[in-house]
Design an enzyme around this catalytic site. Structure first.
Site, PDB file in Angstrom:
ATOM      1  N   LYS A  50      58.015   0.801  22.065  1.00  0.00           N
ATOM      2  CA  LYS A  50      59.356   0.490  21.544  1.00  0.00           C
ATOM      3  C   LYS A  50      59.767  -0.928  21.923  1.00  0.00           C
ATOM      4  CE  LYS A  50      60.613   5.344  21.425  1.00  0.00           C
ATOM      5  NZ  LYS A  50      61.211   6.518  22.070  1.00  0.00           N
ATOM      6  N   GLN A  94      64.853   7.894  26.985  1.00  0.00           N
ATOM      7  CA  GLN A  94      63.586   8.547  26.649  1.00  0.00           C
ATOM      8  C   GLN A  94      63.536   9.972  27.221  1.00  0.00           C
ATOM      9  OE1 GLN A  94      61.296   7.179  24.605  1.00  0.00           O
ATOM     10  NE2 GLN A  94      59.984   8.974  24.742  1.00  0.00           N
ATOM     11  N   ASP A 117      69.137   7.358  18.348  1.00  0.00           N
ATOM     12  CA  ASP A 117      68.265   8.538  18.254  1.00  0.00           C
ATOM     13  C   ASP A 117      68.906   9.641  17.401  1.00  0.00           C
ATOM     14  OD1 ASP A 117      65.744   8.581  19.537  1.00  0.00           O
ATOM     15  OD2 ASP A 117      66.664   8.623  21.521  1.00  0.00           O
TER      16      ASP A 117
HETATM   17  N1  GUN Z   1      60.758  11.837  23.389  1.00  0.00           N
HETATM   18  C1  GUN Z   1      59.948  12.211  22.378  1.00  0.00           C
HETATM   19  N2  GUN Z   1      60.416  11.768  21.197  1.00  0.00           N
HETATM   20  C2  GUN Z   1      61.563  11.107  21.468  1.00  0.00           C
HETATM   21  C3  GUN Z   1      62.509  10.419  20.660  1.00  0.00           C
HETATM   22  O1  GUN Z   1      62.409  10.343  19.428  1.00  0.00           O
HETATM   23  N3  GUN Z   1      63.551   9.862  21.325  1.00  0.00           N
HETATM   24  C4  GUN Z   1      63.704   9.946  22.667  1.00  0.00           C
HETATM   25  N4  GUN Z   1      64.790   9.380  23.221  1.00  0.00           N
HETATM   26  N5  GUN Z   1      62.845  10.578  23.443  1.00  0.00           N
HETATM   27  C5  GUN Z   1      61.776  11.155  22.846  1.00  0.00           C
END
Ligand code: GUN
Length: 281
Positions: A50, A94, A117
């Site tokens: 990211k 995350q 998200d």
């Molecule tokens: N963990 C697995 N997929 C995601 C996601 O799309 N966003 C976040 N914040 N954590 C994750």
């Protein structure tokens, strides 16, 4: 039949180019804060990717790596600080969090305006109602991948295997909004094979290698594999028995290179949307 490949890597690269061009036009550079608590290996890889995506898209990335013993109070204090910062348009925490940290208060503390998200109940409610401000990243990426290939879910029977808040549930809602008939399957579905065989579009989001075998797929179906598993040899694989299913499907997503890059591109798209929204206020 040998299936066409839904190339998420290529489409994500194209989207990221467009996002970079749009970002450069804004008076202020968009910013994304990424919070990682603890040392989960997979999460560290996701966060690193990211951070790189932000750099590719001309988005400022504020990367917070907190120790595994961070308290809820400390985490909420950081989220509050980021909510108030002008240079931060999006905030992502995350998941999964370490076991001692409850998810709900953290996700609810992120300002809905900055919730790229789309995990805040306000944004999930908007998705349910059909007027989402931010598309949830994985289901949104799948919608884009289908659109790019000219696959219209309207009138199709879509089967989503998995009912997580992150993928299965919002995926079902987005497909429903596109006028599909949607079935959601899960671990208590009595006859998964019979349900899957009815799918024109099959989305597998469970996390179980070889869950979807060729005998479960209708000839000509579109097969979307969301999962990211490691097989016994340590190789990345999805939920779908790719080689055999590709002989029956009309289109299929590879793992890696299918849904994963699209999820990441959607996060960048949501950050750009957040920046535009905040700069227009
Ligand atoms: N963990 C697995 N997929 C995601 C996601 O799309 N966003 C976040 N914040 N954590 C994750």
């Amino acid at each position: 039949m040998s299936a066409g490949i839904l190339d998420g890597k290529a489409l994500a690269a194209k989207m990221k180019e467009e996002i970079r061009a749009e970002s450069a036009k804004l008076p202020r550079q968009p910013g994304l804060a990424v919070i990682l608590v603890g040392d989960n290996g997979a999460s560290q890889v996701y966060v690193r990717n990211k951070v790189k995506d932000c750099s590719d898209c001309g988005i400022a990335c504020f990367d917070y790596h907190l120790p595994a013993d961070t308290s809820l109070e400390q985490l909420l204090t950081l989220v509050e600080e980021l909510n108030g910062r002008d240079d931060v348009d999006g905030i992502l925490c995350q998941l999964p969090l370490p076991a001692h940290l409850p998810q709900t208060p953290v996700l609810e503390a992120i300002s809905p305006d900055k919730d790229v998200d789309a995990f805040h109940p306000e944004n999930m409610g908007k998705i349910l109602r059909g007027d989402a401000r931010y598309l949830p990243c994985t289901p949104g990426g799948i919608v884009e991948l289908l659109r790019e290939q000219g696959i219209d879910p309207a009138g199709k029977h879509c089967v989503v295997v998995g009912r997580s808040n992150i993928v299965g549930k919002p995926m079902a809602l987005l497909l429903l909004q596109q006028n599909a008939t949607v079935t959601v399957c899960h671990s208590r579905t009595p006859d998964l094979k019979a349900e899957c065989l009815r799918a024109d579009i099959l989305v597998a989001a469970v996390g179980k290698e070889n869950l979807i075998t060729a005998d479960m797929v209708k000839e000509g179906a579109v097969v979307i594999d969301v999962a990211m598993n490691r097989n016994a040899a340590g190789k990345l694989c999805g939920d779908v028995d790719y080689t055999a299913v590709a002989e029956k499907a009309s289109y299929i997503t590879p793992v890696p290179g299918g849904v994963g890059p699209m999820t990441r591109a959607m996060l960048m798209a949501n950050t750009l949307t957040a920046a535009k929204y905040r700069q227009s206020k």
